[in-house]
Write a protein that holds these residues in place. Sequence first.
Motif, PDB file in Angstrom:
ATOM      1  N   GLN A  70       0.808  -1.217   0.000  1.00  0.00           N
ATOM      2  CA  GLN A  70       0.000   0.000   0.000  1.00  0.00           C
ATOM      3  C   GLN A  70       0.843   1.270   0.000  1.00  0.00           C
ATOM      4  OE1 GLN A  70      -2.957  -0.122   3.187  1.00  0.00           O
ATOM      5  NE2 GLN A  70      -2.932  -2.361   3.135  1.00  0.00           N
ATOM      6  N   PHE A  71       2.162   1.117   0.154  1.00  0.00           N
ATOM      7  CA  PHE A  71       3.031   2.294   0.263  1.00  0.00           C
ATOM      8  C   PHE A  71       4.108   2.240  -0.818  1.00  0.00           C
ATOM      9  CE2 PHE A  71       1.389   1.077   4.417  1.00  0.00           C
ATOM     10  CZ  PHE A  71       0.670   2.221   4.742  1.00  0.00           C
ATOM     11  N   PRO A  72       3.774   2.736  -2.022  1.00  0.00           N
ATOM     12  CA  PRO A  72       4.723   2.708  -3.142  1.00  0.00           C
ATOM     13  C   PRO A  72       5.763   3.814  -3.037  1.00  0.00           C
ATOM     14  CG  PRO A  72       2.689   3.755  -3.818  1.00  0.00           C
ATOM     15  CD  PRO A  72       2.477   3.311  -2.402  1.00  0.00           C
ATOM     16  N   GLY A  73       6.705   3.786  -3.970  1.00  0.00           N
ATOM     17  CA  GLY A  73       7.724   4.829  -4.038  1.00  0.00           C
ATOM     18  C   GLY A  73       9.112   4.237  -4.025  1.00  0.00           C
ATOM     19  N   GLY A  74       9.958   4.746  -4.930  1.00  0.00           N
ATOM     20  CA  GLY A  74      11.345   4.308  -4.972  1.00  0.00           C
ATOM     21  C   GLY A  74      11.506   2.878  -5.454  1.00  0.00           C
ATOM     22  N   SER A  75      12.736   2.403  -5.397  1.00  0.00           N
ATOM     23  CA  SER A  75      13.029   1.036  -5.842  1.00  0.00           C
ATOM     24  C   SER A  75      14.347   0.570  -5.240  1.00  0.00           C
ATOM     25  CB  SER A  75      13.113   0.973  -7.369  1.00  0.00           C
ATOM     26  OG  SER A  75      14.199   1.758  -7.848  1.00  0.00           O
ATOM     27  N   ILE A  76      14.537  -0.734  -5.253  1.00  0.00           N
ATOM     28  CA  ILE A  76      15.818  -1.344  -4.895  1.00  0.00           C
ATOM     29  C   ILE A  76      16.375  -1.956  -6.175  1.00  0.00           C
ATOM     30  CG2 ILE A  76      17.023  -3.037  -3.480  1.00  0.00           C
ATOM     31  CD1 ILE A  76      15.784  -0.896  -1.790  1.00  0.00           C
ATOM     32  N   ASP A  77      17.514  -1.454  -6.619  1.00  0.00           N
ATOM     33  CA  ASP A  77      18.088  -1.896  -7.890  1.00  0.00           C
ATOM     34  C   ASP A  77      19.319  -2.772  -7.632  1.00  0.00           C
ATOM     35  OD1 ASP A  77      16.172  -0.204  -9.049  1.00  0.00           O
ATOM     36  OD2 ASP A  77      17.536   1.508  -8.937  1.00  0.00           O
ATOM     37  N   LEU A  78      19.458  -3.810  -8.445  1.00  0.00           N
ATOM     38  CA  LEU A  78      20.588  -4.729  -8.292  1.00  0.00           C
ATOM     39  C   LEU A  78      21.309  -4.915  -9.616  1.00  0.00           C
ATOM     40  CD1 LEU A  78      22.249  -6.807  -6.678  1.00  0.00           C
ATOM     41  CD2 LEU A  78      20.503  -8.516  -7.251  1.00  0.00           C
ATOM     42  N   GLN A  79      22.600  -4.703  -9.581  1.00  0.00           N
ATOM     43  CA  GLN A  79      23.453  -4.947 -10.735  1.00  0.00           C
ATOM     44  C   GLN A  79      24.465  -6.027 -10.355  1.00  0.00           C
ATOM     45  OE1 GLN A  79      25.947  -1.632 -11.793  1.00  0.00           O
ATOM     46  NE2 GLN A  79      26.701  -2.583 -13.672  1.00  0.00           N
ATOM     47  N   LYS A  80      24.492  -7.108 -11.127  1.00  0.00           N
ATOM     48  CA  LYS A  80      25.436  -8.201 -10.859  1.00  0.00           C
ATOM     49  C   LYS A  80      26.521  -8.179 -11.930  1.00  0.00           C
ATOM     50  CE  LYS A  80      22.049 -11.212 -10.754  1.00  0.00           C
ATOM     51  NZ  LYS A  80      21.238 -12.439 -10.626  1.00  0.00           N
ATOM     52  N   LYS A  81      27.756  -7.977 -11.517  1.00  0.00           N
ATOM     53  CA  LYS A  81      28.859  -7.850 -12.465  1.00  0.00           C
ATOM     54  C   LYS A  81      29.546  -9.188 -12.704  1.00  0.00           C
ATOM     55  CE  LYS A  81      29.832  -2.995 -11.732  1.00  0.00           C
ATOM     56  NZ  LYS A  81      30.925  -2.002 -11.741  1.00  0.00           N
ATOM     57  N   GLN A  82      30.256  -9.259 -13.808  1.00  0.00           N
ATOM     58  CA  GLN A  82      30.931 -10.501 -14.184  1.00  0.00           C
ATOM     59  C   GLN A  82      32.071 -10.865 -13.243  1.00  0.00           C
ATOM     60  OE1 GLN A  82      32.096 -10.205 -18.311  1.00  0.00           O
ATOM     61  NE2 GLN A  82      30.071 -10.826 -19.046  1.00  0.00           N
ATOM     62  N   ASN A  83      32.598  -9.879 -12.513  1.00  0.00           N
ATOM     63  CA  ASN A  83      33.694 -10.159 -11.574  1.00  0.00           C
ATOM     64  C   ASN A  83      33.184 -10.709 -10.243  1.00  0.00           C
ATOM     65  OD1 ASN A  83      32.571  -7.865 -10.456  1.00  0.00           O
ATOM     66  ND2 ASN A  83      34.462  -6.677 -10.415  1.00  0.00           N
ATOM     67  N   GLY A  84      31.873 -10.940 -10.156  1.00  0.00           N
ATOM     68  CA  GLY A  84      31.299 -11.518  -8.951  1.00  0.00           C
ATOM     69  C   GLY A  84      30.916 -10.508  -7.883  1.00  0.00           C
ATOM     70  N   ILE A  85      31.004  -9.222  -8.209  1.00  0.00           N
ATOM     71  CA  ILE A  85      30.611  -8.171  -7.266  1.00  0.00           C
ATOM     72  C   ILE A  85      29.261  -7.593  -7.698  1.00  0.00           C
ATOM     73  CG2 ILE A  85      31.151  -5.871  -6.378  1.00  0.00           C
ATOM     74  CD1 ILE A  85      34.076  -6.586  -6.486  1.00  0.00           C
ATOM     75  N   GLY A  86      28.336  -7.519  -6.770  1.00  0.00           N
ATOM     76  CA  GLY A  86      27.026  -6.944  -7.043  1.00  0.00           C
ATOM     77  C   GLY A  86      26.919  -5.545  -6.441  1.00  0.00           C
ATOM     78  N   ILE A  87      26.089  -4.713  -7.047  1.00  0.00           N
ATOM     79  CA  ILE A  87      25.827  -3.363  -6.548  1.00  0.00           C
ATOM     80  C   ILE A  87      24.338  -3.261  -6.239  1.00  0.00           C
ATOM     81  CG2 ILE A  87      26.048  -0.888  -6.947  1.00  0.00           C
ATOM     82  CD1 ILE A  87      28.714  -2.311  -7.085  1.00  0.00           C
ATOM     83  N   LEU A  88      24.009  -3.085  -4.963  1.00  0.00           N
ATOM     84  CA  LEU A  88      22.620  -2.947  -4.526  1.00  0.00           C
ATOM     85  C   LEU A  88      22.371  -1.475  -4.209  1.00  0.00           C
ATOM     86  CD1 LEU A  88      20.172  -4.899  -3.822  1.00  0.00           C
ATOM     87  CD2 LEU A  88      20.859  -4.586  -1.438  1.00  0.00           C
ATOM     88  N   THR A  89      21.440  -0.863  -4.934  1.00  0.00           N
ATOM     89  CA  THR A  89      21.215   0.578  -4.810  1.00  0.00           C
ATOM     90  C   THR A  89      19.843   0.874  -4.220  1.00  0.00           C
ATOM     91  OG1 THR A  89      22.581   0.951  -6.789  1.00  0.00           O
ATOM     92  CG2 THR A  89      21.203   2.780  -6.043  1.00  0.00           C
ATOM     93  N   LEU A  90      19.819   1.670  -3.144  1.00  0.00           N
ATOM     94  CA  LEU A  90      18.568   2.183  -2.581  1.00  0.00           C
ATOM     95  C   LEU A  90      18.226   3.433  -3.381  1.00  0.00           C
ATOM     96  CD1 LEU A  90      19.557   1.982   1.209  1.00  0.00           C
ATOM     97  CD2 LEU A  90      18.705   0.165  -0.271  1.00  0.00           C
ATOM     98  N   ASN A  91      17.113   3.383  -4.090  1.00  0.00           N
ATOM     99  CA  ASN A  91      16.824   4.429  -5.062  1.00  0.00           C
ATOM    100  C   ASN A  91      15.490   5.111  -4.762  1.00  0.00           C
ATOM    101  OD1 ASN A  91      16.800   6.064  -7.285  1.00  0.00           O
ATOM    102  ND2 ASN A  91      16.900   4.421  -8.799  1.00  0.00           N
ATOM    103  N   ASN A  92      15.542   6.099  -3.893  1.00  0.00           N
ATOM    104  CA  ASN A  92      14.369   6.921  -3.578  1.00  0.00           C
ATOM    105  C   ASN A  92      14.863   8.312  -3.169  1.00  0.00           C
ATOM    106  OD1 ASN A  92      11.722   7.657  -3.143  1.00  0.00           O
ATOM    107  ND2 ASN A  92      11.529   6.610  -1.167  1.00  0.00           N
ATOM    108  N   PRO A  93      15.632   8.963  -4.071  1.00  0.00           N
ATOM    109  CA  PRO A  93      16.350  10.188  -3.699  1.00  0.00           C
ATOM    110  C   PRO A  93      15.469  11.345  -3.252  1.00  0.00           C
ATOM    111  CG  PRO A  93      16.429   9.808  -6.082  1.00  0.00           C
ATOM    112  CD  PRO A  93      15.882   8.569  -5.461  1.00  0.00           C
ATOM    113  N   SER A  94      14.227  11.425  -3.736  1.00  0.00           N
ATOM    114  CA  SER A  94      13.350  12.531  -3.329  1.00  0.00           C
ATOM    115  C   SER A  94      13.041  12.474  -1.836  1.00  0.00           C
ATOM    116  CB  SER A  94      12.053  12.510  -4.134  1.00  0.00           C
ATOM    117  OG  SER A  94      11.298  11.342  -3.850  1.00  0.00           O
ATOM    118  N   LYS A  95      13.235  11.301  -1.219  1.00  0.00           N
ATOM    119  CA  LYS A  95      13.009  11.147   0.228  1.00  0.00           C
ATOM    120  C   LYS A  95      14.288  10.650   0.914  1.00  0.00           C
ATOM    121  CE  LYS A  95       8.026  10.620   0.041  1.00  0.00           C
ATOM    122  NZ  LYS A  95       6.838   9.893   0.539  1.00  0.00           N
ATOM    123  N   LEU A  96      15.428  11.082   0.378  1.00  0.00           N
ATOM    124  CA  LEU A  96      16.729  10.700   0.932  1.00  0.00           C
ATOM    125  C   LEU A  96      16.860   9.187   1.065  1.00  0.00           C
ATOM    126  CD1 LEU A  96      17.109  13.471   3.679  1.00  0.00           C
ATOM    127  CD2 LEU A  96      18.059  13.440   1.366  1.00  0.00           C
TER     128      LEU A  96
END
Length: 328
Positions: A70-96
Amino acid sequence: MVDQNDSTEVQLEPSPVYWNNCICLSFLEMAKSLLTSSLSTRTKLLQTGVSLYNTSHGFHEEEVKKLLEQFPGGSIDLQKKQNGIGILTLNNPSKLNAFSGVMMLQLLEKVIELENWTEGKGIIVHGAKNTFCSGSDLNAVKSLSTPEDGVALSMFMQNTLTRFTRLPLISVALIQGWAMGGGAELTTACDFRLMTLESEIRFVHKEMGIVPSWGGASRLVEIIGSRQALKVLTGALKLDSKKALNMGMVDEVLQSSEEAKSLEEAQEWLVQFVNGPPEVIRGLKKSVCSGKELYLEEALQNERDLLGTLWGGPANLEALAKKGKHIK
């Protein structure tokens, strides 16, 4: 005088000492059974994909998910790289980068995805637009205002972050800007923490009239000790990069405060710990998790079992072959 020819059977009553011994043995067997059951449960919890809470604890995950939807907004983004390192991004900049209900759901989805990423070795958690995370979206907090709602949300996030902590990946929180409230708690779920010069960690729960509820207090004690944790929590202290480093809260302060450059620095820092075959890095992380969470006997057994999956394997044989070339 007793007649030796008398065949009458004499019934002797067991002595009080006998009964006491029986009772003690019974209790010992019961205690042993309970301990074995407890150890078995603890071991199972370390397995990938196992949740901390279920219906036996009064936790109904699907009902909580419906609330959070019931509470939308923002997203959690995941990028998985070939070197085995993933990047998890908290993406809701309008609300810090505060957690909306949907972001909490997406975080669990990404954790499940990472649990199944067999090639993965490390993961960096950071926030978009040079801010880590300011906690929970107040719109959701105000709407979920009953104690029952609060406990259900706590169990959901404890489940998610505990599963994240137990991932066989080396995890790093890259703290840019603010990490406040739930954001500060999230940093404690990572194996390591890196800060930029101008960033700040603050557990503001006291000022909100609550305590940390995502597991942050328990993990903070493990990171900096109970005395320091008590100061940080009761004082709602502002931990800048210098204070956090001196306290042992963070592992290093990065040179750059620019978003892209600091993320690059964090990846370079992590590489030194994930340089090697995935099965070895993941095995080492599992060993540390079991050593931290299990009783010694079971941790040793787990370590032995992990070794059984690696000894004589490709990475082991390759390393032995290389070492042989240097022996003179």
